[in-house]
Design a protein around this motif. Structure first.
Motif, PDB file in Angstrom:
ATOM      1  N   ARG A 165      -4.549   7.182   0.386  1.00  0.00           N
ATOM      2  CA  ARG A 165      -4.121   5.793   0.622  1.00  0.00           C
ATOM      3  C   ARG A 165      -4.596   4.897  -0.521  1.00  0.00           C
ATOM      4  NH1 ARG A 165      -5.161   2.385   6.197  1.00  0.00           N
ATOM      5  NH2 ARG A 165      -4.153   0.445   5.538  1.00  0.00           N
ATOM      6  N   ARG A 223      -4.107   0.759  -2.145  1.00  0.00           N
ATOM      7  CA  ARG A 223      -3.549  -0.589  -2.167  1.00  0.00           C
ATOM      8  C   ARG A 223      -3.098  -0.802  -3.604  1.00  0.00           C
ATOM      9  NH1 ARG A 223      -6.211  -5.364   1.094  1.00  0.00           N
ATOM     10  NH2 ARG A 223      -5.597  -3.859   2.659  1.00  0.00           N
ATOM     11  N   TYR A 246      -1.758  -6.174  -4.849  1.00  0.00           N
ATOM     12  CA  TYR A 246      -2.411  -7.081  -3.908  1.00  0.00           C
ATOM     13  C   TYR A 246      -2.697  -8.454  -4.493  1.00  0.00           C
ATOM     14  CZ  TYR A 246      -6.354  -5.158  -6.483  1.00  0.00           C
ATOM     15  OH  TYR A 246      -7.191  -4.746  -7.479  1.00  0.00           O
ATOM     16  N   GLU A 258       0.844  -1.188   0.000  1.00  0.00           N
ATOM     17  CA  GLU A 258       0.000   0.000   0.000  1.00  0.00           C
ATOM     18  C   GLU A 258       0.881   1.240   0.000  1.00  0.00           C
ATOM     19  OE1 GLU A 258      -4.216  -0.553   2.034  1.00  0.00           O
ATOM     20  OE2 GLU A 258      -2.594  -0.784   3.500  1.00  0.00           O
TER      21      GLU A 258
END
Length: 195
Positions: A79, A81, A84, A70
């Motif tokens: 923010r 991610r 993943y 992240e």
């Protein structure tokens, strides 16, 4: 307890992870320890931390247990991610231009992935002792002199430690070891407070 540390010399800030059981926080301060801020509170088990030298100080971290990477901007906002899927327990991370590199503790390998989450993992090195620390060295990661703010410590006469800071009009702060204070006497020397 701090588990990872990264420095942004252009912003004169240090970033670190405070891990408590299975939760962690991303924190930041000036290089002298002043102006401590919590940027993100709800992190998992952070295993790697890096400041991106190719952006305006975006901060990336990896979670080895959950298997993702992240990022946030330098003040803790935006923010994202970014990676993943398909990560193999990312232990340590580093960035070179648009690529994020990570070491896999489980596979004993280093992989490369686009830092914006595009594309797939590419194996860079395999069959090694698990890489607990990864650092890429390249001229592009070394900012030129024009990019850096002036070095306040260059002509400072600190007897113990000098750190640059924007919190001081001088552009630096002299620090002493525990139980000592700074005395200004034409320079900056440390005086022990021990009796």
């Amino acid at each position: 307890r701090p588990t990872a540390i990264a420095v942004n010399p252009l912003r004169r800030r240090i970033y670190w992870i405070e891990q408590e059981m299975s939760q962690a926080k991303l924190r930041s301060a000036y290089l002298d320890g002043d102006d401590i801020k919590t940027l993100v509170q709800d992190l998992g088990t952070v295993s790697g931390l890096i400041v991106d030298p190719f952006t305006d100080g975006r901060v990336y971290w990896s979670d080895m247990v959950a298997g993702y990477v992240e990022s946030v901007n330098a003040t803790g906002g935006d923010r994202q991610r970014v990676i993943y899927k398909g990560l193999h327990k990312p232990q340590s991370i580093d960035i070179l231009w648009e690529d994020l590199y990570y070491g896999s503790e489980v596979l004993g390998a280093v992989y490369r992935h686009n830092k914006f989450g595009q594309g797939v993992n590419v194996s860079v090195a395999m069959g090694m002792i698990p890489p607990f620390a990864l650092q890429l060295v390249h001229p592009l990661k070394q900012p030129s002199g024009e990019e850096f703010p002036p070095n306040g410590c260059q002509n400072a006469m600190c007897s113990f430690l000098c750190v640059t800071t924007d919190a001081s009009s001088d552009g630096f702060k002299c620090l002493c070891s525990d139980n000592a204070t700074v005395i200004r006497d034409g320079g900056y020397r440390c005086n022990s407070n021990l009796a």
